[in-house]
Design a protein around this motif. Structure first.
Motif, PDB file in Angstrom:
ATOM      1  N   UNK A 153       0.751  -1.369   0.089  1.00  0.00           N
ATOM      2  CA  UNK A 153      -0.070  -0.022   0.087  1.00  0.00           C
ATOM      3  C   UNK A 153       0.755   1.206  -0.035  1.00  0.00           C
ATOM      4  N   UNK A 154       0.295   2.137  -0.805  1.00  0.00           N
ATOM      5  CA  UNK A 154       1.070   3.729  -0.704  1.00  0.00           C
ATOM      6  C   UNK A 154      -0.117   4.548   0.028  1.00  0.00           C
ATOM      7  N   UNK A 155       0.322   4.964   1.210  1.00  0.00           N
ATOM      8  CA  UNK A 155      -0.660   5.643   2.068  1.00  0.00           C
ATOM      9  C   UNK A 155      -0.892   7.187   1.329  1.00  0.00           C
ATOM     10  N   UNK A 156       0.230   7.789   0.878  1.00  0.00           N
ATOM     11  CA  UNK A 156       0.317   8.936   0.339  1.00  0.00           C
ATOM     12  C   UNK A 156      -0.495   9.102  -1.002  1.00  0.00           C
ATOM     13  N   UNK A 157      -0.736   7.827  -1.574  1.00  0.00           N
ATOM     14  CA  UNK A 157      -1.493   8.032  -2.899  1.00  0.00           C
ATOM     15  C   UNK A 157      -3.119   6.963  -2.676  1.00  0.00           C
ATOM     16  N   UNK A 158      -3.203   6.776  -1.522  1.00  0.00           N
ATOM     17  CA  UNK A 158      -4.372   5.938  -1.207  1.00  0.00           C
ATOM     18  C   UNK A 158      -4.601   5.105  -2.134  1.00  0.00           C
ATOM     19  N   UNK A 159      -3.514   3.926  -2.159  1.00  0.00           N
ATOM     20  CA  UNK A 159      -3.523   3.266  -3.201  1.00  0.00           C
ATOM     21  C   UNK A 159      -3.127   1.880  -2.637  1.00  0.00           C
ATOM     22  N   UNK A 160      -3.595   0.730  -3.168  1.00  0.00           N
ATOM     23  CA  UNK A 160      -3.222  -0.621  -2.627  1.00  0.00           C
ATOM     24  C   UNK A 160      -2.746  -1.718  -3.911  1.00  0.00           C
ATOM     25  N   UNK A 161      -1.906  -2.126  -3.721  1.00  0.00           N
ATOM     26  CA  UNK A 161      -1.442  -3.023  -4.890  1.00  0.00           C
ATOM     27  C   UNK A 161      -1.365  -4.222  -4.799  1.00  0.00           C
ATOM     28  N   UNK A 162      -1.557  -5.321  -5.852  1.00  0.00           N
ATOM     29  CA  UNK A 162      -1.446  -6.700  -5.839  1.00  0.00           C
ATOM     30  C   UNK A 162      -0.280  -7.121  -6.935  1.00  0.00           C
TER      31      UNK A 162
END
Length: 113
Positions: A71-80
């Motif tokens: 996850x990247x909290x600065x971008x509000x994004x989660x990855x798989x």
């Protein structure tokens, strides 16, 4: 209202890789456990991976060692990140805000043999 937008699905050959992304709107991302689920045709939806707000992770046995959730909290994004893909990984993949039971629209992943 929180919305989730998934991207990164597609068609890949067995052994290949894909990275799914899920961007969340709203202010709850940083405090939430995020998850990825999948549903294959004719099968029940299953948990793939979770990541807590503290970056603890949990994986389904079938994907351990091949998939990585981050996850990247600065971008509000989660990855798989999905490596060494197999035909049995073919499914619609859904992103969730696990803490609040919010679901994305899903993205198709197809792995050809």
């Amino acid at each position: 209202q929180v919305q989730l937008v998934e991207s990164g699905g597609g068609l890949v050959q067995a052994g290949g890789s894909l990275r799914l992304s899920c961007a969340a709107s709203g202010n709850i991302f940083r405090i939430s456990t995020m998850g990825w689920y999948r549903q294959a045709p004719g099968k029940q939806r299953e948990l793939v991976a979770l990541i807590t707000s503290g970056d603890s992770t949990n994986y389904a046995y079938s994907v351990k060692g091949r998939f990585t959730i981050s996850r990247d909290n600065a971008k509000n994004t989660v990855y798989l990140q999905m490596n060494s893909l197999k035909p049995e990984d073919t499914a619609v993949y859904y992103c969730t805000v696990e803490t609040f039971n919010i679901w994305g629209q899903g993205t198709q992943v197809t792995v050809s043999s």
